[in-house]
Design a protein around this motif. Structure first.
Motif, short mmCIF file in Angstrom:
data_model
loop_
_atom_site.label_atom_id
_atom_site.label_comp_id
_atom_site.label_asym_id
_atom_site.label_seq_id
_atom_site.Cartn_x
_atom_site.Cartn_y
_atom_site.Cartn_z
N ALA A 1 -2.08 -1.78 -12.44
CA ALA A 1 -2.05 -2.11 -13.76
C ALA A 1 -1.46 -1.06 -14.77
O ALA A 1 -1.10 -1.04 -15.82
CB ALA A 1 -3.57 -2.56 -14.25
N GLU A 2 -1.92 0.17 -14.08
CA GLU A 2 -1.46 1.53 -14.99
C GLU A 2 -0.15 2.10 -14.57
O GLU A 2 0.40 2.88 -15.32
CB GLU A 2 -2.40 2.41 -14.64
N GLY A 3 0.47 1.12 -13.71
CA GLY A 3 1.85 1.59 -13.22
C GLY A 3 1.84 2.86 -12.31
O GLY A 3 3.18 3.73 -12.33
N ARG A 4 0.85 3.37 -11.65
CA ARG A 4 0.79 4.38 -10.94
C ARG A 4 1.29 3.91 -9.57
O ARG A 4 0.25 4.09 -8.53
CB ARG A 4 -0.69 5.13 -11.15
N TYR A 5 2.54 3.88 -9.56
CA TYR A 5 2.75 3.45 -7.99
C TYR A 5 4.41 3.57 -8.08
O TYR A 5 4.96 3.76 -9.06
CB TYR A 5 2.29 2.14 -7.68
N ALA A 6 5.17 3.27 -6.84
CA ALA A 6 6.43 3.33 -6.80
C ALA A 6 6.95 2.12 -7.43
O ALA A 6 6.89 0.92 -6.73
CB ALA A 6 6.90 3.69 -5.40
N ARG A 7 7.38 2.25 -8.64
CA ARG A 7 8.29 0.99 -9.14
C ARG A 7 9.65 0.81 -8.79
O ARG A 7 10.65 1.71 -9.13
CB ARG A 7 8.08 1.29 -10.54
N VAL A 8 9.87 0.10 -7.45
CA VAL A 8 11.03 -0.10 -6.96
C VAL A 8 11.37 -1.85 -7.00
O VAL A 8 10.39 -2.66 -7.22
CB VAL A 8 11.29 0.47 -5.54
N PRO A 9 12.58 -2.23 -6.93
CA PRO A 9 13.03 -3.54 -6.89
C PRO A 9 12.12 -4.12 -5.86
O PRO A 9 11.74 -3.80 -4.65
CB PRO A 9 14.41 -3.55 -6.78
N LEU A 10 11.54 -5.48 -6.24
CA LEU A 10 10.68 -6.26 -5.30
C LEU A 10 10.89 -7.49 -5.07
O LEU A 10 11.42 -8.28 -5.99
CB LEU A 10 9.29 -6.18 -5.95
N MET B 1 0.79 -1.28 -0.13
CA MET B 1 0.00 0.01 -0.13
C MET B 1 0.87 1.32 -0.13
O MET B 1 0.50 2.23 -0.56
CB MET B 1 -0.98 -0.12 1.15
N GLN B 2 1.98 1.34 0.53
CA GLN B 2 2.98 2.45 0.69
C GLN B 2 3.27 2.41 -0.72
O GLN B 2 3.73 3.69 -1.27
CB GLN B 2 4.02 2.09 1.52
N MET B 3 3.49 1.44 -1.45
CA MET B 3 4.00 1.55 -2.86
C MET B 3 3.02 2.36 -3.95
O MET B 3 3.32 3.24 -4.64
CB MET B 3 4.27 0.39 -3.48
#
Length: 541
Positions: free
Chosen positions: A341-350, A237-239
């Motif tokens: 799905a839209e990529g509207r989040y923090a895209r960090v290594p997971l 959720m923080q992402m």
């Protein structure tokens, strides 16, 4: 009737009840602090004032119970966290702070030793003046957003610091105090939203890390958020939250994703879908808070009254009010599925994964001895998709009806959502490493025996647990713990868990879906239960 889950998944069980294992663990043992310190007590400056902790002969140190926000009491209840009052003399940081208000297991009574003045965090550091700043790992505890605390004995960060990382853990508001939504509370907010106070607390702790961790030897530019179960949901959720952008740089999610929560704040206009505000209105009414000044009425209630109105979250057969993150349009701007799905989040290594027997804990008390009982359970908990689920998971394919239902729970709540997140994250160009924990601990005692690789069974290995009923009991288990700690801390250091002669962990791809099997001898696995997950996804679940 078991209350419907505030999310779209096939099995209708409230989120706090799904996370029973973490709730059991929460009440096992709470530490009063580490073993007696050796050496002088260090004093470290923070933005609010100096803190004095515990030092050890190896150069490491611990600082416990540091306030990161003002007590959320009185007029601060159900508002965003505020900075704590400053202090000038060194503040003792040698004991954990109080856990946030919560119930005792099964009794429906408030757990002793809890307090609304609970917004504290803890820091374990390998060295206060390292040659170079150390990576930081911030842990968010589980407990179904209803129970848990950072003071649990198993969450001691000392073993992780031996691999050269700084470890931080925090308490955050739980249950109604952390996630109650109501129009009267929204009217007080400039954005006209309510709920998600627990998520705001977590973000405030991350801001504290950004502002203070350098003085503890940590690198604020290299922060990994990690959590298990509700803690993993929280990390996810923080992402999604715009306000948390830049506060962390990697995520480790153990047995939980933000696909598990999608409750809208307000009535979405569909009769079958409940909103958080509708639940909050019913909750307030149960407490006698109606009419003109509902917010004042709610703030006049004691934590005991709020907990009693929530009901016992642990018994699947008794009604209770579930509290968890909601889609408020602010902290969580849209449904998690849409944002991801839209990529509207923090895209960090997971790095993320699940356990082989995630479902076993949640059915300990269930009577699933016959095919008829299995079918009844599926129909009761997912009437809309019962026929399809019984076709996808026919009882004849499993060793027993109980095993069939456990497998369904594992896939629907944990394995398949984690696979979906991995696939989505790779599509957005980020490195992903997935695991499947298959080791059945041999040393656990009490209700944790004979559950296989159950929900949360990996946690003692992640923290190198040395005490309590979930401590590691053999050289083989301690060796596995050392391997897992190595993978986790290498990922936190450089976004790649490989190295130091460990078994290779392949990066995730959609084609082969490679992952690491975590057992006494870790190794490569592929295409984990792909057919079942494809079938559930085709149903939109």
């Amino acid at each position: 009737m078991i209350p419907s889950l505030p999310m779209r998944i096939p099995v209708r069980v409230s989120l706090p009840s799904q996370l029973l294992f973490l709730l059991l663990l929460t009440h096992c043992a709470h530490s009063s602090g580490p073993a007696p310190a050796n050496g002088p007590a260090p004093v470290v400056a923070t933005t609010q004032g100096p803190v004095q902790g515990l030092a050890y002969v190896d150069g490491s140190a611990a600082f416990l119970g540091i306030p990161y926000a003002a007590p959320p009491t009185g007029p601060r209840r159900w508002r965003a966290p505020e900075p704590p009052e400053a202090w000038s003399a060194p503040r003792e940081a040698t004991r954990f702070g109080s856990a946030c208000p919560q119930m005792e297991m099964f009794t429906g009574k408030r757990m002793e030793g809890t307090s609304e003045d609970c917004l504290t965090l803890n820091v374990w550091t390998p060295a206060l003046q390292p040659a170079s700043p150390a990576p930081v790992m911030v842990f968010i505890h589980g407990g179904g957003f209803t129970m848990g605390s950072s003071s649990q004995e198993m969450y001691n960060g000392a073993a992780l610091t031996r691999s050269g990382v700084v470890v931080v853990s925090m308490n955050y508001r739980l249950g109604a105090l952390g996630f109650l939504a109501h129009p009267a509370l929204g009217a007080e907010n400039p954005n006209h939203v309510s709920s998600n106070y627990g998520l705001m607390d977590q973000r405030r702790a991350l801001e504290w890390v950004r502002d203070n961790i350098a003085t503890f030897g940590g690198d604020p530019a290299n922060v990994t958020v990690f959590g298990e179960s509700a803690g993993a949901v929280s990390a996810c959720m923080q992402m999604l939250s715009p306000q948390a952008k830049g506060l962390f740089h990697r995520v480790i999610a153990e047995s939980g994703t933000c696909y598990l929560t999608a409750t809208p704040l307000r009535d979405p206009g569909t009769p079958q879908e409940d909103s958080a505000e509708e639940r909050g209105i019913r909750f307030a009414s149960e407490l006698g808070c109606t009419g003109e000044d509902v917010a004042a009425c709610l703030r006049s209630k004691t934590p005991e009254q709020l907990l009693a109105a929530s009901g016992a979250a642990l018994d699947l057969l008794k009604p209770h009010v579930g509290f968890a993150p909601v889609v408020d349009g602010d902290v969580v701007p849209a449904a998690p599925r849409q944002l991801l799905a839209e990529g509207r989040y923090a895209r960090v290594p997971l790095l993320l994964g699940t356990n082989a027997d995630e479902g076993s804990l949640f059915t300990i008390r269930a009577k699933l001895d016959s095919p008829a009982q299995y079918e009844e359970a599926v129909r009761a908990r997912s009437p809309e998709h019962a026929e399809e689920l019984l076709r996808i998971y026919p009882v004849k394919d499993f060793a027993s009806p109980h095993a069939a239902f456990d497998h369904l729970l594992r896939d629907a709540l944990f394995l398949c959502p984690s696979r979906r997140l991995a696939r989505t994250h790779v599509e957005h160009g980020q490195p992903v490493y997935t695991y499947h924990f298959t080791y059945a601990p041999k040393s656990f005692s009490g209700p944790f025996m004979n559950l296989g690789a159950a929900h949360a069974a990996e946690l003692p290995f992640v923290f190198g647990a040395e005490k309590g009923r979930l401590s590691l009991g053999s050289d083989q288990e301690r060796a596995l713990s050392s391997k897992i700690i190595g993978y986790w801390t290498r990922f936190a250091t450089r976004a790649d868990p490989n190295g130091s002669g460990a078994a290779e962990w392949p990066s995730y791809t959609r084609d082969g879906e490679p992952h690491l099997v975590l057992d006494l001898e870790p190794g490569r696995g592929e295409r984990l239960d792909q057919a079942h997950c494809d079938a559930l996804e085709a149903l939109g679940l």
